[in-house]
Design an enzyme around this catalytic site. Structure first.
Site, PDB file in Angstrom:
ATOM      1  N   ASN A  29      72.518   5.808   1.260  1.00 11.91           N
ATOM      2  CA  ASN A  29      73.477   5.971   0.186  1.00 11.91           C
ATOM      3  C   ASN A  29      74.228   4.913  -0.508  1.00 11.91           C
ATOM      4  O   ASN A  29      74.642   4.981  -1.642  1.00 11.91           O
ATOM      5  CB  ASN A  29      73.945   7.341   0.353  1.00 11.91           C
ATOM      6  CG  ASN A  29      74.913   7.241   1.168  1.00 11.91           C
ATOM      7  OD1 ASN A  29      74.604   7.521   2.410  1.00 11.91           O
ATOM      8  ND2 ASN A  29      76.193   7.319   0.886  1.00 11.91           N
ATOM      9  N   THR A  30      74.701   4.031   0.364  1.00 17.75           N
ATOM     10  CA  THR A  30      75.523   2.933  -0.014  1.00 17.75           C
ATOM     11  C   THR A  30      75.330   1.681   0.705  1.00 17.75           C
ATOM     12  O   THR A  30      74.768   1.577   1.561  1.00 17.75           O
ATOM     13  CB  THR A  30      76.925   3.702   0.056  1.00 17.75           C
ATOM     14  OG1 THR A  30      77.810   2.540  -0.677  1.00 17.75           O
ATOM     15  CG2 THR A  30      77.477   3.740   1.282  1.00 17.75           C
ATOM     16  N   ILE A  32      75.078  -1.537   2.578  1.00 17.44           N
ATOM     17  CA  ILE A  32      73.942  -2.623   3.007  1.00 17.44           C
ATOM     18  C   ILE A  32      72.747  -1.593   3.356  1.00 17.44           C
ATOM     19  O   ILE A  32      71.527  -2.033   3.080  1.00 17.44           O
ATOM     20  CB  ILE A  32      74.321  -2.866   4.638  1.00 17.44           C
ATOM     21  CG1 ILE A  32      75.385  -3.854   4.436  1.00 17.44           C
ATOM     22  CG2 ILE A  32      73.160  -3.826   5.008  1.00 17.44           C
ATOM     23  CD1 ILE A  32      76.298  -4.171   6.055  1.00 17.44           C
ATOM     24  N   TYR A 181      85.079   0.918  17.560  1.00 19.60           N
ATOM     25  CA  TYR A 181      84.217   0.476  16.756  1.00 19.60           C
ATOM     26  C   TYR A 181      83.261  -0.878  17.577  1.00 19.60           C
ATOM     27  O   TYR A 181      82.114  -0.774  17.557  1.00 19.60           O
ATOM     28  CB  TYR A 181      84.599  -0.022  15.264  1.00 19.60           C
ATOM     29  CG  TYR A 181      83.610  -0.728  14.691  1.00 19.60           C
ATOM     30  CD1 TYR A 181      82.733  -0.046  13.956  1.00 19.60           C
ATOM     31  CD2 TYR A 181      83.433  -2.342  14.474  1.00 19.60           C
ATOM     32  CE1 TYR A 181      81.663  -0.688  13.105  1.00 19.60           C
ATOM     33  CE2 TYR A 181      82.629  -2.748  13.611  1.00 19.60           C
ATOM     34  CZ  TYR A 181      81.703  -1.942  12.955  1.00 19.60           C
ATOM     35  OH  TYR A 181      80.805  -2.632  12.085  1.00 19.60           O
TER      36      TYR A 181
HETATM   37  N1  LIG Z   1      80.472  -4.089   6.052  1.00 22.23           N
HETATM   38  C1  LIG Z   1      80.405  -5.159   7.285  1.00 22.23           C
HETATM   39  O1  LIG Z   1      81.251  -5.919   6.846  1.00 22.23           O
HETATM   40  C2  LIG Z   1      79.846  -5.157   8.387  1.00 22.23           C
HETATM   41  C3  LIG Z   1      79.885  -5.819   9.344  1.00 22.23           C
HETATM   42  C4  LIG Z   1      79.063  -5.905  10.619  1.00 22.23           C
HETATM   43  C5  LIG Z   1      78.383  -4.882  10.664  1.00 22.23           C
HETATM   44  N2  LIG Z   1      78.359  -3.926   9.572  1.00 22.23           N
HETATM   45  C6  LIG Z   1      77.400  -2.770  10.098  1.00 22.23           C
HETATM   46  O2  LIG Z   1      76.379  -2.303   8.870  1.00 22.23           O
HETATM   47  C7  LIG Z   1      76.097  -0.892   8.840  1.00 22.23           C
HETATM   48  C8  LIG Z   1      76.218  -0.484   7.613  1.00 22.23           C
HETATM   49  O3  LIG Z   1      77.532  -0.622   7.116  1.00 22.23           O
HETATM   50  P1  LIG Z   1      78.163  -0.848   5.458  1.00 22.23           P
HETATM   51  O4  LIG Z   1      78.872  -2.064   5.614  1.00 22.23           O
HETATM   52  O5  LIG Z   1      77.085  -0.982   4.408  1.00 22.23           O
HETATM   53  O6  LIG Z   1      79.137   0.490   5.409  1.00 22.23           O
HETATM   54  P2  LIG Z   1      79.085   1.505   4.395  1.00 22.23           P
HETATM   55  O7  LIG Z   1      79.224   0.934   2.942  1.00 22.23           O
HETATM   56  O8  LIG Z   1      80.400   2.491   4.841  1.00 22.23           O
HETATM   57  O9  LIG Z   1      77.741   2.438   4.800  1.00 22.23           O
HETATM   58  C9  LIG Z   1      77.796   3.378   5.991  1.00 22.23           C
HETATM   59  C10 LIG Z   1      76.782   3.996   5.638  1.00 22.23           C
HETATM   60  O10 LIG Z   1      76.680   5.196   6.838  1.00 22.23           O
HETATM   61  C11 LIG Z   1      76.792   6.390   6.606  1.00 22.23           C
HETATM   62  N3  LIG Z   1      77.440   7.254   7.755  1.00 22.23           N
HETATM   63  C12 LIG Z   1      78.294   7.192   8.356  1.00 22.23           C
HETATM   64  N4  LIG Z   1      78.810   8.331   9.143  1.00 22.23           N
HETATM   65  C13 LIG Z   1      77.286   8.841   9.310  1.00 22.23           C
HETATM   66  C14 LIG Z   1      76.918  10.049   9.712  1.00 22.23           C
HETATM   67  N5  LIG Z   1      77.706  10.929  10.544  1.00 22.23           N
HETATM   68  N6  LIG Z   1      75.747  10.467   9.626  1.00 22.23           N
HETATM   69  C15 LIG Z   1      74.773   9.877   8.545  1.00 22.23           C
HETATM   70  N7  LIG Z   1      75.313   8.611   7.809  1.00 22.23           N
HETATM   71  C16 LIG Z   1      76.513   8.203   8.184  1.00 22.23           C
HETATM   72  C17 LIG Z   1      77.545   6.488   5.284  1.00 22.23           C
HETATM   73  O11 LIG Z   1      77.070   7.835   4.676  1.00 22.23           O
HETATM   74  P3  LIG Z   1      78.607   8.324   3.597  1.00 22.23           P
HETATM   75  O12 LIG Z   1      78.418   7.409   2.561  1.00 22.23           O
HETATM   76  O13 LIG Z   1      78.063   9.714   3.541  1.00 22.23           O
HETATM   77  O14 LIG Z   1      80.061   8.160   4.259  1.00 22.23           O
HETATM   78  C18 LIG Z   1      77.138   5.285   4.540  1.00 22.23           C
HETATM   79  O15 LIG Z   1      75.911   5.733   4.109  1.00 22.23           O
HETATM   80  C19 LIG Z   1      77.154  -0.435   9.800  1.00 22.23           C
HETATM   81  O16 LIG Z   1      76.321  -0.066  10.988  1.00 22.23           O
HETATM   82  C20 LIG Z   1      78.159  -1.463  10.182  1.00 22.23           C
HETATM   83  O17 LIG Z   1      78.549  -1.130  11.516  1.00 22.23           O
HETATM   84  C21 LIG Z   1      78.913  -3.783   8.476  1.00 22.23           C
END
Ligand SMILES: NC(=O)c1ccc[n+]([C@@H]2O[C@H](COP(=O)([O-])OP(=O)(O)OC[C@H]3O[C@@H](n4cnc5c(N)ncnc54)[C@H](OP(=O)(O)O)[C@@H]3O)[C@@H](O)[C@H]2O)c1
Length: 297
Positions: A29-30, A32, A181
């Site tokens: 939903n948001t 990546i 984390y």
């Molecule tokens: N952003 C970075 O710099 C970065 C770097 C390295 C790795 N990552 C990894 O990339 C992945 C995506 O992260 P992002 O950066 O896109 O972060 P984000 O924008 O916070 O997206 C995270 C997603 O995970 C969902 N989520 C969280 N808890 C959940 C649950 N209990 N059940 C189902 N869905 C859940 C969130 O839903 P809600 O919107 O409802 O909370 C949201 O859709 C993650 O695994 C993160 O560890 C990101």
């Protein structure tokens, strides 16, 4: 030479189209996950947005349908912090769909205050690792039946600071939100490697990914991280750029020979010493099965 050519770019240049293919993206939903789902829909796949907030998911599904012209973008409830929700999602999906070709385990939480999932797991290890472990386990037969198929686990460079301490897996003895984390992201890589070993010859392959430093909502729980992300927002990746390595691993033809590898910027990436430790990977697999009530084989 072909593999070298495939590994030479930070952007997913695959031209593979996905009509008739089925994909599930968690946390779509948001951030990546949303951009990953959008690109899979653009290529013609039927894409399931597996989201804990169905309303947010529906808004995004409509946006993707309008942008791509693909009506096959569906939202299903999945709360990875609750094994009942994971089992319900899998049960409905298996009843509804004949195939699953691409599973992107993308959802994640970072640096949330100490809290527990519905089943009493520490939130980072519970959502980021155990939730996806159970989901993958429940969908595995369908992935095998749909082979060639792929599982992409979104990990992080932060795994380098992670350690799997089996006596402190749930932060029972010591808890630090940042380290929790990192531990969970290390678990993503160990899971990928063990899964790859177990799936050899099945036609299902798996890859772990560092998406880069991405301007998303991931830092929502930490004031300091939000401030740092804001300060450097010009230099860090957009979610669309952050989705490229997940897409690369899901789409690139011939990548099967790199089953179990870790990728960053659409290249194979180096992982920490513990992330290469087969004994730890096997033990984490067994402990995860135990915690989730899955028979250990
Ligand atoms: N952003 C970075 O710099 C970065 C770097 C390295 C790795 N990552 C990894 O990339 C992945 C995506 O992260 P992002 O950066 O896109 O972060 P984000 O924008 O916070 O997206 C995270 C997603 O995970 C969902 N989520 C969280 N808890 C959940 C649950 N209990 N059940 C189902 N869905 C859940 C969130 O839903 P809600 O919107 O409802 O909370 C949201 O859709 C993650 O695994 C993160 O560890 C990101």
């Amino acid at each position: 030479p072909q593999i070298r050519k495939m590994l030479s770019s930070g952007v997913c240049t695959s031209t593979v189209q996905l009509p008739g293919k089925v994909a599930v993206v968690t946390g779509a939903n948001t951030g990546i996950g949303k951009e990953t789902a959008k690109e899979l829909a653009q290529r013609g796949a039927r894409v399931y947005l597996a989201c804990r907030d169905v309303q947010k998911g529906e808004l995004v599904a409509r946006e993707i349908q309008i942008m791509t012209g693909n009506q096959q973008v569906l939202v299903r409830k999945l709360d990875l912090a609750d094994t009942k929700s994971i089992r319900a999602f899998a049960k409905d999906f298996l009843a509804e769909e004949k195939h699953l070709h691409i599973l992107i385990n993308n959802a994640g939480v970072m640096m949330c205050p100490y809290s527990k999932t519905a089943d009493g797991f520490e939130m980072h290890i519970g959502v980021n690792h155990l939730g996806h472990f159970l989901l993958t386990h429940l969908l595995l037969e369908k992935l095998k039946e749909s082979a060639p198929s792929r599982v992409v686990n979104v990990s992080s460079l932060a795994h380098h600071l992670g350690r799997i301490h089996f006596h402190n897996l749930q932060g029972e003895k010591f808890y630090h939100a940042g380290l929790a984390y990192c531990h969970s992201k290390l678990a993503n890589i160990l899971f990928t490697q063990e899964l790859a070993r177990r799936l050899k010859g099945s036609g299902v392959t798996t890859y772990s990914v560092h998406p880069g430093t991405v301007n998303s909502e991931l830092v929502r729980h930490s004031y300091l991280m939000r401030w740092i992300w804001w300060l450097f927002s010009f230099f860090i990746k957009t979610p669309q750029q952050g989705a490229q390595t997940s897409l690369y691993c899901a789409l690139t033809e011939g990548l099967e020979v790199l089953n179990g590898n870790h990728f960053s910027d659409c290249h194979v990436a180096w992982v920490s010493a513990q992330a290469r430790n087969e004994t730890v990977a096997r033990r984490l697999w067994d402990v995860s099965c135990d915690l989730l009530g899955i028979p250990v084989d």
